[in-house]
Scaffold this motif. Structure first.
Motif, PDB file in Angstrom:
ATOM      1  N   ASN A 269       0.807  -1.227   0.000  1.00 45.38           N
ATOM      2  CA  ASN A 269       0.000   0.000   0.000  1.00 45.38           C
ATOM      3  C   ASN A 269       0.838   1.274   0.000  1.00 45.38           C
ATOM      4  OD1 ASN A 269       0.961  -0.347   2.564  1.00 45.38           O
ATOM      5  ND2 ASN A 269      -1.039  -0.485   3.553  1.00 45.38           N
ATOM      6  N   LYS A 270       2.163   1.112  -0.042  1.00 41.82           N
ATOM      7  CA  LYS A 270       3.054   2.278  -0.168  1.00 41.82           C
ATOM      8  C   LYS A 270       3.752   2.298  -1.521  1.00 41.82           C
ATOM      9  CE  LYS A 270       3.922   2.432   4.821  1.00 41.82           C
ATOM     10  NZ  LYS A 270       2.959   1.338   5.123  1.00 41.82           N
ATOM     11  N   GLU A 326      -9.195  -0.875  -5.562  1.00 41.77           N
ATOM     12  CA  GLU A 326      -7.872  -0.527  -5.030  1.00 41.77           C
ATOM     13  C   GLU A 326      -7.934   0.657  -4.060  1.00 41.77           C
ATOM     14  OE1 GLU A 326      -3.332   0.586  -6.570  1.00 41.77           O
ATOM     15  OE2 GLU A 326      -4.922   0.104  -8.009  1.00 41.77           O
ATOM     16  N   HIS A 327      -8.743   1.666  -4.396  1.00 41.73           N
ATOM     17  CA  HIS A 327      -8.856   2.835  -3.517  1.00 41.73           C
ATOM     18  C   HIS A 327      -9.415   2.432  -2.158  1.00 41.73           C
ATOM     19  CE1 HIS A 327      -9.443   6.973  -2.294  1.00 41.73           C
ATOM     20  NE2 HIS A 327     -10.718   6.717  -2.047  1.00 41.73           N
ATOM     21  N   TRP A 329      -9.215  -0.532  -0.793  1.00 41.99           N
ATOM     22  CA  TRP A 329      -8.168  -1.307  -0.116  1.00 41.99           C
ATOM     23  C   TRP A 329      -7.127  -0.393   0.540  1.00 41.99           C
ATOM     24  CZ3 TRP A 329      -3.045  -1.472  -2.214  1.00 41.99           C
ATOM     25  CH2 TRP A 329      -2.167  -2.264  -1.482  1.00 41.99           C
ATOM     26  N   LYS A 330      -6.709   0.630  -0.182  1.00 46.48           N
ATOM     27  CA  LYS A 330      -5.707   1.554   0.381  1.00 46.48           C
ATOM     28  C   LYS A 330      -6.248   2.262   1.621  1.00 46.48           C
ATOM     29  CE  LYS A 330      -2.865   2.507  -3.679  1.00 46.48           C
ATOM     30  NZ  LYS A 330      -2.384   3.529  -4.649  1.00 46.48           N
ATOM     31  N   GLN A 331      -7.505   2.638   1.598  1.00 45.81           N
ATOM     32  CA  GLN A 331      -8.115   3.278   2.771  1.00 45.81           C
ATOM     33  C   GLN A 331      -8.106   2.336   3.969  1.00 45.81           C
ATOM     34  OE1 GLN A 331     -11.998   4.483   1.213  1.00 45.81           O
ATOM     35  NE2 GLN A 331     -11.369   6.619   1.338  1.00 45.81           N
ATOM     36  N   THR A 333      -6.156  -0.199   4.598  1.00 48.68           N
ATOM     37  CA  THR A 333      -4.846  -0.686   5.050  1.00 48.68           C
ATOM     38  C   THR A 333      -3.880   0.432   5.444  1.00 48.68           C
ATOM     39  OG1 THR A 333      -4.005  -0.739   2.772  1.00 48.68           O
ATOM     40  CG2 THR A 333      -5.039  -2.756   3.623  1.00 48.68           C
ATOM     41  N   ALA A 334      -4.302   1.679   5.286  1.00 53.32           N
ATOM     42  CA  ALA A 334      -3.381   2.801   5.525  1.00 53.32           C
ATOM     43  C   ALA A 334      -2.765   2.787   6.914  1.00 53.32           C
ATOM     44  CB  ALA A 334      -4.118   4.119   5.284  1.00 53.32           C
TER      45      ALA A 334
END
Length: 390
Positions: A269-270, A326-327, A329-331, A333-334
């Motif tokens: 996620n980075k 994907e967006h 998921w990023k939220q 896992t941030a």
């Protein structure tokens, strides 16, 4: 004195009645309205029905007069809900997601195709989908009647026709706004007796269902239709995994590293590529997860407790998400402290087949030598198993 006490009594009674009326009105909640006119249907019975998951439910009905006017009302649903106006087998599909007033005008003879609808953009989009579905059916029937085609040519032509239809619907109705009522409606369109999007038999369709389910989870948490989408997608995933299990057993030995674990290299996620084999020297939980699942928050809390307890001693989590968004998921896992990667192949991922993952969530324990030790079904006490490897 009598006159005064009577006036007081009347005043108190009026206030009480007003409060009761206010209370009853408050209990009723916000309402939506469906009204309009259907010409050429005098004395016909017009039904207003909720298209529930278990089938149509009659909410109200009216016998149409000569002018064909009608008006229905019901409580506003918490999430987008589906309704229909019906006279015999003539149907108009509607969707409601607010306290809107939807106006419908039609002639009975052309009711399913020639109606006009105003007051709701979603109802207009559902009309467009319905008209496209009718045209698709017409084209398929024309192919079946074409004497120049044999049965195999007819089948192949209809499949190509359906695939082209699905592609346009995905681009124009589903992925443009997956939280919408029209996106949900599109998932259940049919060609004859067959679902156009069928996650139970088509791996690509599972991803489409999962995308809409994820959006409904985000915008309408707890909605029964969102939960239904997840259940359908998960059933499709299980069927798809069963179909792939035989191929997984024929795994090329070259894919297995000398350390005894099948490597995974995905982007975290980075934005960095993270390899499972780079974690040699640590005890690793390889975890396959879907953040859009209803039980995800509870499970993530459990994993965080494990991570906080054992990370300092050499425990790591390598979590592979197969979420379609994907967006989203990023939220999710941030703020997670462990390694979070996204498999963009989703439920069609070869990594799921390689590890013979039949359902999600699923996890495996890997020792410090990078050798796979056990999977979830072989572990009765997770903490004891981690302690033994540490």
């Amino acid at each position: 004195m009598k006159k005064t006490s009577i006036n007081v009594f009347k005043s108190v009674r009026s206030v009480a009645l007003a409060l009761i009326a206010f209370g009853l009105a408050s209990c009723g909640g916000e309402r939506f309205h469906v009204e309009g006119q259907i010409n050429g249907a005098a004395d016909s019975l017009l039904y207003f029905e909720n298209m529930s998951l278990s089938g149509p439910v009659v909410l109200d009905s009216v016998k149409l007069s000569a002018d064909g006017t009608f008006s229905f009302s019901d409580e506003r649903p918490e999430a987008p809900e589906f309704y229909r106006l019906r006279i015999a087998d003539q149907v108009i599909h509607l969707a409601i997601d607010s306290t809107e007033t939807v106006q419908v005008k039609a002639d009975y003879a052309t009711m399913p195709t020639g109606y006009e609808v105003t007051g709701s953009e979603e109802c207009q989009r559902i009309k467009e989908l319905s008209l496209r579905q009718i045209e698709l059916t017409r084209q398929a029937m024309a192919l079946e009647r074409n004497p120049q085609f044999n049965i195999h040519q007819v089948r192949d032509s209809i499949l190509l026709l359906a695939d082209a239809y699905k592609k346009k619907v995905m681009e124009e109705f589903i992925f443009t706004n997956p939280k919408s009522a029209s996106a949900y409606f599109a998932l259940f369109q049919t060609l004859g007796d067959f679902l156009l999007f069928n996650p139970r038999t088509n791996g690509d369709d599972i991803r489409v269902f999962a995308a809409v389910a994820t959006s409904w989870d985000t915008f309408y948490p707890g909605a029964i239709r969102g939960e239904n989408l997840h259940n359908i997608a998960l059933e499709g995933m299980r069927n798809h995994r069963i179909q792939q299990s035989e191929a997984a057993r024929k795994l090329d030995p070259a894919k297995v590293t000398t350390t005894g674990v099948i490597d995974i290299a995905l982007t975290d996620n980075k934005g960095q590529t993270r390899k499972l084999t780079d974690l040699k020297g640590k005890v690793v939980m390889l975890d396959f997860h879907v953040f859009a699942m209803p039980e995800s928050p509870k499970r993530i809390l459990m994993l965080r407790e494990l991570y906080d307890k054992y990370h300092a001693r050499g425990f790591e989590i390598y979590q592979v998400s197969i979420d379609g968004d994907e967006h989203f998921w990023k939220q999710k896992t941030a703020a997670l402290p462990w390694i979070s990667v996204l498999d963009t192949d989703g439920i069609n991922s070869s990594r799921l087949a390689i590890y013979n993952v039949q359902s999600v969530p699923e996890f495996f324990l890997i020792d410090r030598n990078n050798s796979l030790v056990s999977r979830s079904s072989q572990i009765s006490d997770l903490e004891k198993a981690i302690e033994a490897l540490l």
